[in-house]
Design an enzyme around this catalytic site. Structure first.
Site, PDB file in Angstrom:
ATOM      1  N   GLU A  88       0.185   3.079  -3.042  1.00 40.18           N
ATOM      2  CA  GLU A  88      -0.149   2.203  -1.916  1.00 40.18           C
ATOM      3  C   GLU A  88       0.856   1.054  -1.823  1.00 40.18           C
ATOM      4  O   GLU A  88       1.319   0.691  -0.728  1.00 40.18           O
ATOM      5  CB  GLU A  88      -1.562   1.657  -2.093  1.00 40.18           C
ATOM      6  CG  GLU A  88      -2.031   0.760  -0.959  1.00 40.18           C
ATOM      7  CD  GLU A  88      -3.329   0.049  -1.298  1.00 40.18           C
ATOM      8  OE1 GLU A  88      -3.587  -0.988  -0.670  1.00 40.18           O
ATOM      9  OE2 GLU A  88      -4.073   0.523  -2.189  1.00 40.18           O
ATOM     10  N   ASP A 129       3.450   0.582   1.376  1.00 38.77           N
ATOM     11  CA  ASP A 129       3.511  -0.615   2.204  1.00 38.77           C
ATOM     12  C   ASP A 129       4.959  -0.938   2.579  1.00 38.77           C
ATOM     13  O   ASP A 129       5.276  -1.207   3.745  1.00 38.77           O
ATOM     14  CB  ASP A 129       2.879  -1.793   1.458  1.00 38.77           C
ATOM     15  CG  ASP A 129       3.010  -3.105   2.209  1.00 38.77           C
ATOM     16  OD1 ASP A 129       2.423  -3.222   3.298  1.00 38.77           O
ATOM     17  OD2 ASP A 129       3.711  -4.011   1.717  1.00 38.77           O
ATOM     18  N   GLU A 146      -1.721   4.549   3.537  1.00 39.92           N
ATOM     19  CA  GLU A 146      -0.531   3.875   3.012  1.00 39.92           C
ATOM     20  C   GLU A 146      -0.056   4.560   1.726  1.00 39.92           C
ATOM     21  O   GLU A 146       1.149   4.760   1.524  1.00 39.92           O
ATOM     22  CB  GLU A 146      -0.859   2.409   2.751  1.00 39.92           C
ATOM     23  CG  GLU A 146       0.323   1.479   2.868  1.00 39.92           C
ATOM     24  CD  GLU A 146      -0.119   0.044   2.999  1.00 39.92           C
ATOM     25  OE1 GLU A 146       0.392  -0.644   3.905  1.00 39.92           O
ATOM     26  OE2 GLU A 146      -0.963  -0.424   2.200  1.00 39.92           O
TER      27      GLU A 146
END
Length: 238
Positions: free
Chosen positions: A49, A53, A124
């Site tokens: 994640e 991002d 994500e």
């Protein structure tokens, strides 16, 4: 990984139209991306994640450079904010039915208010997994570009619906009323609760609208969007 789990993950990959992505690690990375921290497993999606991002922001920047080269830097920044927002990620996760592949612990399974946040985080992480497996932004751009096209059309056609804070600020300053003021309060302690924060926006001491959100930032943005929508047609730039 048993066959049922393998089939579920391969179905997800097909939904992304990435069957031609030739990577021996793809399935393992997607498995990791679909493993939430609440599952109790040590090999979960938190680091993916984090990676996703950064990859998402770079991919969105490249998309804008390729498809919207005439936008100003300011307009590009505003549009990119929509293309990488938690709301957009949650909607994309719902579109690809990501929840059917998620491994969640009992607490996360029972927290209905956090579902959108979990979908956004997992989407994500999936982006991070694709980058780690391929070492390239191109598969990610290939997957996300059609979705970004649709969002871009909507945002550019009615920016007040998405960039509420900017629109409201431009309007209030244009009217000589100064900057909008936001008053935000936390109404619950539940992570992911869409009503957790409530924000009220005022211009020249007049309350224009209120909004709710999972964070202070989201609540303020929603209040600004609500205010901008009521002002459309009354000297609001759009």
């Amino acid at each position: 990984m048993d066959q049922a789990r393998r089939d579920s993950l391969q179905s997800l990959i097909r939904r992304l139209s990435l069957e031609d992505l030739d990577s021996p690690t793809l399935l393992l990375e997607v498995e990791r991306a679909m493993t939430h921290t609440s599952s109790g497993r040590t090999d979960h999606n938190e680091r993916l994640e984090f990676l996703g991002d950064a990859v998402l922001r770079l991919a969105a920047t490249l998309y804008l450079d390729r498809h919207h080269p005439d936008l100003t830097v300011g307009d590009s920044s505003s549009l990119r904010a929509q293309l990488v927002s938690d709301r957009w990620l949650a909607e994309l996760g719902e579109r690809i039915d990501i929840e059917t592949c998620l491994l969640l612990g009992a607490k996360a399974l029972g927290d209905a208010a956090a579902r959108a946040t979990i979908r956004a985080d997992a989407t994500e992480a999936l982006i991070g997994a694709l980058y780690r497996a391929s070492g390239s932004l191109e598969p990610i751009l290939g997957w996300l570009t059609p979705h970004w096209h649709r969002t871009s059309v909507d945002v550019l056609a009615a920016p007040h619906r998405f960039n509420g804070k900017t629109t409201l600020q431009e309007w209030s300053q244009g009217q000589g009323l100064g900057l909008p003021e936001y008053s935000t309060e936390e109404r619950s302690q539940s992570h992911g609760d869409p009503q957790r924060f409530r924000s009220t926006v005022r211009v020249a001491s007049q309350v224009l609208a209120e909004g709710h959100g999972r964070s202070r930032k989201e609540a303020e943005q929603n209040a600004a969007i609500a205010a901008a929508q009521t002002l459309v047609g009354n000297d609001v730039p759009h």
